[in-house]
Design a protein around this motif. Sequence first.
Motif, PDB file in Angstrom:
ATOM      1  N   THR A   1       0.602  -1.648  -0.420  1.00 47.09           N
ATOM      2  CA  THR A   1      -0.026  -0.152   0.144  1.00 47.09           C
ATOM      3  C   THR A   1       0.403   1.482   0.114  1.00 47.09           C
ATOM      4  N   HIS A   2       1.679   2.009   0.866  1.00 47.79           N
ATOM      5  CA  HIS A   2       2.770   2.451   0.585  1.00 47.79           C
ATOM      6  C   HIS A   2       3.476   2.853  -0.491  1.00 47.79           C
ATOM      7  N   ILE A   3       4.172   1.138  -1.003  1.00 48.92           N
ATOM      8  CA  ILE A   3       5.174   1.634  -2.471  1.00 48.92           C
ATOM      9  C   ILE A   3       3.921   2.046  -3.318  1.00 48.92           C
ATOM     10  N   VAL A   4       3.005   1.104  -3.334  1.00 50.60           N
ATOM     11  CA  VAL A   4       1.595   1.725  -4.072  1.00 50.60           C
ATOM     12  C   VAL A   4       1.223   3.255  -4.210  1.00 50.60           C
ATOM     13  N   SER A   5       0.410   3.863  -2.787  1.00 51.66           N
ATOM     14  CA  SER A   5       0.501   4.890  -2.735  1.00 51.66           C
ATOM     15  C   SER A   5       1.628   6.274  -3.392  1.00 51.66           C
ATOM     16  N   MET A   6       2.489   5.788  -2.822  1.00 51.42           N
ATOM     17  CA  MET A   6       3.890   6.858  -3.421  1.00 51.42           C
ATOM     18  C   MET A   6       3.968   6.824  -4.923  1.00 51.42           C
ATOM     19  N   LEU A   7       4.204   6.077  -5.418  1.00 49.49           N
ATOM     20  CA  LEU A   7       4.381   5.832  -7.108  1.00 49.49           C
ATOM     21  C   LEU A   7       3.139   6.791  -7.485  1.00 49.49           C
ATOM     22  N   ILE A   8       1.642   6.573  -6.808  1.00 45.20           N
ATOM     23  CA  ILE A   8       0.394   7.417  -7.350  1.00 45.20           C
ATOM     24  C   ILE A   8       0.911   8.284  -6.858  1.00 45.20           C
ATOM     25  N   SER A   9       0.962   8.698  -6.213  1.00 45.53           N
ATOM     26  CA  SER A   9       1.008  10.401  -5.582  1.00 45.53           C
ATOM     27  C   SER A   9       2.204  10.813  -6.747  1.00 45.53           C
ATOM     28  N   PHE A  10       3.970  11.041  -6.393  1.00 39.98           N
ATOM     29  CA  PHE A  10       3.890  11.195  -7.593  1.00 39.98           C
ATOM     30  C   PHE A  10       3.878  10.945  -9.259  1.00 39.98           C
ATOM     31  N   SER A  11       3.444  10.084  -9.940  1.00 39.02           N
ATOM     32  CA  SER A  11       2.459  10.181 -11.319  1.00 39.02           C
ATOM     33  C   SER A  11       1.611  11.128 -11.376  1.00 39.02           C
ATOM     34  N   ASN A  12       1.124  11.950 -10.234  1.00 27.36           N
ATOM     35  CA  ASN A  12      -0.087  12.911  -9.831  1.00 27.36           C
ATOM     36  C   ASN A  12       0.598  14.249  -9.423  1.00 27.36           C
ATOM     37  N   ASN A  13       1.442  14.664  -9.325  1.00 28.27           N
ATOM     38  CA  ASN A  13       1.724  16.276  -8.995  1.00 28.27           C
ATOM     39  C   ASN A  13       2.656  16.554 -10.332  1.00 28.27           C
ATOM     40  N   ASP A  14       2.156  17.259 -10.347  1.00 29.85           N
ATOM     41  CA  ASP A  14       2.633  17.796 -10.878  1.00 29.85           C
ATOM     42  C   ASP A  14       3.981  18.988 -10.875  1.00 29.85           C
ATOM     43  N   LYS A  15       4.446  18.405 -10.291  1.00 33.51           N
ATOM     44  CA  LYS A  15       5.672  19.610  -9.022  1.00 33.51           C
ATOM     45  C   LYS A  15       6.931  18.645  -9.946  1.00 33.51           C
ATOM     46  N   ILE A  16       6.710  17.270 -10.171  1.00 31.98           N
ATOM     47  CA  ILE A  16       7.690  16.194 -10.798  1.00 31.98           C
ATOM     48  C   ILE A  16       7.409  15.792 -12.301  1.00 31.98           C
ATOM     49  N   PRO A  17       9.311  16.225 -12.777  1.00 35.37           N
ATOM     50  CA  PRO A  17       9.278  16.085 -13.890  1.00 35.37           C
ATOM     51  C   PRO A  17       8.244  15.515 -14.543  1.00 35.37           C
ATOM     52  N   SER A  18       7.483  15.525 -15.665  1.00 31.91           N
ATOM     53  CA  SER A  18       6.950  14.352 -16.258  1.00 31.91           C
ATOM     54  C   SER A  18       7.458  13.223 -17.084  1.00 31.91           C
ATOM     55  N   ASP A  19       8.527  13.177 -16.764  1.00 26.51           N
ATOM     56  CA  ASP A  19       9.599  11.354 -17.211  1.00 26.51           C
ATOM     57  C   ASP A  19       9.044  11.336 -16.245  1.00 26.51           C
ATOM     58  N   LEU A  20       9.596  12.057 -15.041  1.00 23.28           N
ATOM     59  CA  LEU A  20       9.853  10.365 -13.909  1.00 23.28           C
ATOM     60  C   LEU A  20       7.615  10.061 -13.421  1.00 23.28           C
ATOM     61  N   ARG A  21       7.454  11.035 -13.609  1.00 25.14           N
ATOM     62  CA  ARG A  21       6.105  10.893 -13.854  1.00 25.14           C
ATOM     63  C   ARG A  21       5.352  10.082 -14.112  1.00 25.14           C
ATOM     64  N   GLU A  22       6.539   9.094 -15.704  1.00 22.80           N
ATOM     65  CA  GLU A  22       5.836   8.883 -16.337  1.00 22.80           C
ATOM     66  C   GLU A  22       6.226   7.511 -15.996  1.00 22.80           C
ATOM     67  N   GLU A  23       7.608   7.460 -15.060  1.00 25.47           N
ATOM     68  CA  GLU A  23       8.089   6.068 -14.822  1.00 25.47           C
ATOM     69  C   GLU A  23       7.299   5.769 -13.625  1.00 25.47           C
ATOM     70  N   ALA A  24       6.420   6.543 -12.578  1.00 29.01           N
ATOM     71  CA  ALA A  24       6.390   6.256 -11.744  1.00 29.01           C
ATOM     72  C   ALA A  24       4.907   5.556 -11.981  1.00 29.01           C
ATOM     73  N   GLY A  25       4.491   5.809 -13.241  1.00 28.44           N
ATOM     74  CA  GLY A  25       2.680   5.779 -13.379  1.00 28.44           C
ATOM     75  C   GLY A  25       2.868   4.155 -14.120  1.00 28.44           C
ATOM     76  N   LYS A  26       3.950   3.914 -15.134  1.00 27.38           N
ATOM     77  CA  LYS A  26       4.717   2.462 -15.440  1.00 27.38           C
ATOM     78  C   LYS A  26       5.258   1.604 -14.291  1.00 27.38           C
ATOM     79  N   ALA A  27       5.641   2.360 -13.363  1.00 27.61           N
ATOM     80  CA  ALA A  27       5.852   1.155 -12.449  1.00 27.61           C
ATOM     81  C   ALA A  27       4.868   0.881 -11.917  1.00 27.61           C
ATOM     82  N   VAL A  28       3.258   1.224 -11.406  1.00 28.61           N
ATOM     83  CA  VAL A  28       2.525   1.046 -10.628  1.00 28.61           C
ATOM     84  C   VAL A  28       1.829  -0.091 -11.903  1.00 28.61           C
TER      85      VAL A  28
END
Length: 174
Positions: A91-118
């Motif tokens: 739950t913690h890992i998935v929540s963090m990855l979803i949070s990263f993927s939805n955070n506009d302050k994080i570069p888009s390539d990292l957000r995309e990688e977080a989404g792929k990881a989920v």
Amino acid sequence: MSKEGQGSEETYSRTTIMVPKNIATELSRVAKARGGRTLFHVAGEGLKLTTELIKDGFEPSDLIYFWRLYKILSSMDIIPMPMKLIEEVCTHIVSMLISFSNNDKIPSDLREEAGKAVNELWNIYEKYGHQVGALVRMEFENLEELLEAVSRVSRLLAVRHVEIKKLGPPTSLS
């Protein structure tokens, strides 16, 4: 009497126990296949185990369900872990990855990688779920039989709670 009982201080009594012919035949075959053990020895061991189960409040048929589930679990190289630990970590890992993927302050390539990881975590979960399902289908004909086995085995393993869920895919990522 058989030499297999030597070394112990047990005394034996002659008792006739009626069993179905097919069980007696199979037990005799198994005894011979086990290094030429006698039917006397193998039957005695089986009755000893059955007696212990009954004394502890179980039914001998519980062991059949336990053995069927044990075969499934042993083929998967299971490591017993507290379910709460697994749930909290996942739950913690998935929540963090979803949070990263939805955070506009994080570069888009990292957000995309977080989404792929989920999505990859979900694919891994699904892959092993299908493997477990296939193994279970080989041992149990229907869901009722599986639930009966889980109910009986939970008493043998002192499991506090058994829950079966059908999960859907994770929430979509933007």
